[in-house]
Design a protein around this motif. Structure first.
Motif: not given
Length: 702
Positions: A2, A87-88, A91, A95
């Protein structure tokens, strides 16, 4: 991994993954970043620390002493919706193995305005592909507004839609608020106004020149001394009520200078800005809403417009809720005034009553109950329902209850009580009718006489706990029977044993929308059969049906249990009206006589008394044109006697005749003379009374 709230992975654009290249890229930014107003940051994902240069500080509008190298510190500059979106993005890049990412977002400046900013980042990974560092740039994107990408325009439009959605959603939720508490709950809902960024909420109502605080949140945010304040005091709520205009406090300095008495307490809560909105209805202030913010300064015009719209919607809902509560208090007061204030103690009986108002509408209706002590150890129990659910229904109910009580107390038979009550309701010149069930019980004998006017049948709970329905012949509802000239109400006699319980209720207890009435009666019967033995607990359990179901109908319940511990033991009196050519009425009279004789301790002479009484009643019906009134009572004195009186409308005296060998009549008075200890005839106005007495042993002598 995150990105962390407020950090937003403000990283740079690069196409290689070496630390040396990152350092070279940083040097390039140091040379040209200031001129281009492009700041540099270096984010260590292992420690969570993110260093920024002076230009990056300027982009975020923070001083060096306000930033501690932790990304979450920037949260007060980045609106929550922007932080969540960034943040999305970060993240997802971390990933899926991405090397670079970029995004536009908005920063809230010190003056409260929003400024567009752009960031590009380069993700550095180790040999295993695990990200451990991000280096990048962040720059002021104000000049790029004209050339925004369609996606960024869509983001701004999405933010507008989100704000509009909050207003619409809050307004829709307020539309269902019926009470002031409902309005408060909507405002404190985490999915409502809190999404606008407010950390604390206060609301006050204007009452008699004062402001009474009715809500504050979260817990612990209450300021001592502000529960009740005057309108002329130096508080923001008071100022808003006086001026009828919103008060926007945009900086801590503004708060401290404008309200020095309040500021020390506000400063402890970490508040940096606040908006106080007047709640105005019909050009009159009825309250104030205060929204307090942490880590925020300034209120742009767009945000002020949103708050004003919310304030208007809240004011309308609040006024509607206040009107509803006033009407509810009036309705409940009227309802309570119409119902009996208390239920009198009745020797020989245990009684429980309940009333449940409708969950919808005005919480008032025409359901009622009553308990009427009568002479001779008798008691009248009434349950009824006037058509309608409004104050008019309650007013009619109150008049009908008093009249029915008066008729019963005057000594009229149950059928006469019901007929006169129907005539009274018809003469009121109201379009309302009423259903009613009247039960007159002799607690010394257990004989109960039922009269039903369009109402539900009663239930009886037996001593072992089982429960069943008692079929009762009925007539038309009160008011209608008088209108159609059908005032004859049949009487059904029932014997209630000690320990058994009568259950009288209105249809609000058994009816459920979409369900059959018989199914509802069976459900109540089963619930009573498995319910507690304690009468008060049983009443609560039965009313639990209404409490859990809600609905638009009120409900009344009356439970009466016969007991012998304190029941009248002597001086009992029963009366039955027997109409001519009515075999059912004659059978009911016989049943009443049999039950009374046994209950009064004359079981040894039961057959004799029943035979004599039956002969006298039959004689009255055969040889007169009218009906007969049968009265049984216990006389105390030197000897305890049971007396049977049979009154008719004929003045002709009975005479004894000798019957032939094959004669089928003429033996009646002979039986009376042989079986009764004493008998005689008394004149009663234009009619007569044939009476006979039987000596019966006292209870303690048996």
């Amino acid at each position: 991994m995150d990105a962390g709230t407020g950090g937003h992975a403000l990283a740079g654009h690069c196409h290689c993954g070496t630390q040396d290249h990152g350092r070279a890229h940083g040097c390039f930014l140091e040379l040209y970043g200031a001129a281009l107003r492009m700041g540099r940051f270096d984010w260590d994902l292992d420690t969570g620390l993110m260093e920024m240069d002076a230009t990056a500080h300027e982009v975020f509008d923070v001083r060096a002493d306000e930033y501690d190298n932790r990304p979450e510190t920037l949260a007060f500059r980045v609106p929550p919706v922007e932080a969540h979106r960034l943040d999305e993005i970060v993240s997802h890049a971390l990933k899926d193995g991405s090397v670079v990412y970029g995004a536009y977002f908005r920063v809230r400046c010190r003056d409260g305005t929003l400024r567009w900013t752009h960031t590009q980042g380069h993700i550095l990974r180790d040999a295993t592909g695990r990200p451990h560092r991000i280096v990048g740039i962040v720059n002021d994107a104000t000049r790029e507004r004209a050339d925004w990408l369609p996606g960024e325009r869509a983001d701004e439009e999405a933010e507008r839609r989100r704000t509009t959605s909050i207003v619409q959603g809050t307004t829709a939720a307020l539309a269902h608020a019926r009470t002031v508490r409902d309005v408060i709950d909507v405002l404190k809902d985490a999915s409502g106004l809190a999404h606008l960024g407010a950390s604390n909420l206060v609301m006050g109502l204007v009452e008699a020149g004062r402001i009474r605080l009715v809500a504050e949140g979260p817990k612990g945010s209450y300021v001592q001394g502000t529960r009740l304040t005057r309108i002329d005091e130096a508080y923001p709520m008071s100022e808003v009520v006086r001026t009828l205009a919103p008060r926007y406090i945009e900086t801590p300095e503004d708060f401290a200078a404008s309200y020095p008495l309040l500021w020390p307490h506000i400063d402890e809560l970490g508040i940096t800005a606040a908006a106080y909105l007047p709640l105005i209805a019909q050009a009159r202030p009825i309250g104030v809403l205060g929204l307090l913010y942490q880590d925020k300064t300034g209120f742009p015009d767009e945000e002020r417009n949103v708050l004003v719209a919310l304030g208007s919607s809240i004011a309308q809902s609040l006024q509607r809720a206040m009107f509803y509560e006033q009407e509810k208090d009036l309705a409940q007061g009227l309802q309570q005034a119409m119902l009996p204030r208390s239920i009198p103690g009745v020797p020989g009986a245990e009684i429980a009553v309940r009333y449940r108002s409708a969950a919808l509408g005005r919480d008032i209706g025409g359901d009622w109950y009553d308990v009427i002590p009568l002479p001779g150890g008798r008691v009248g129990a009434v349950i009824g329902d006037v058509q309608g659910h409004d104050t008019h229904a309650a007013a009619v109910m109150g008049q009908l209850r008093i009249v029915l009580r008066a008729y019963a107390a005057e000594g009229h038979t149950p059928a006469t009580v019901m007929a006169r009550a129907s005539s009274f309701l018809h003469e009121l010149d109201t379009e309302r009718f009423a259903t009613c069930l009247y039960a007159e019980a002799d607690l010394s004998t257990g004989v109960v006489q039922f009269v039903r006017a369009g109402h539900l049948d009663p239930l009886v709970q037996l001593t072992e706990g089982s429960c069943r329905r008692v079929p009762v012949d009925g007539g038309l509802p009160l008011g209608l029977s008088a209108e159609f000239g059908r005032l004859d109400y049949p009487v059904t006699t029932f014997e209630l044993d000690p320990g058994q319980t009568l259950l009288l209720c209105t249809d609000g207890l058994v009816e459920e929308p979409g369900a059959d009435l018989d199914d509802g009666m069976r459900a109540v019967t089963e619930l009573a059969a498995t319910g507690p033995r304690d009468l008060q607990k049983l009443a609560d359990r039965l009313c639990g049906i209404v409490d859990g179901r809600g609905g638009d109908d009120d409900a009344a319940l009356l439970l009466l249990r016969r007991r012998l511990i304190d029941a009248p033991q002597s001086g009992g009196r029963l009366q039955q009206h027997v109409a001519p050519s009515d075999p059912e009425a004659l059978a009911e009279a016989r049943h009443m006589i049999r039950a009374a004789v046994r209950a009064w301790g004359a079981g040894e002479r039961a057959d004799e008394i029943e035979l004599v009484a039956d002969e006298v009643i039959t004689n009255a019906l055969m040889h007169t044109d009218g009906s007969a009134i049968v009265t049984l009572r216990v006389l105390t004195g030197t000897d305890r006697r049971l007396r049977v009186d049979v009154e008719d409308s004929s003045s002709a005296l009975p005479r004894r005749r000798e019957a032939g060998e094959s004669g089928v009549s003429g033996r009646g008075l002979l039986l009376v003379d042989r079986l009764a200890d004493v008998w005689g005839v008394d004149a009663r106005g234009s009619g007569k009374c044939v009476w006979c007495e039987f000596i019966v042993p006292a209870r303690n002598a048996r």
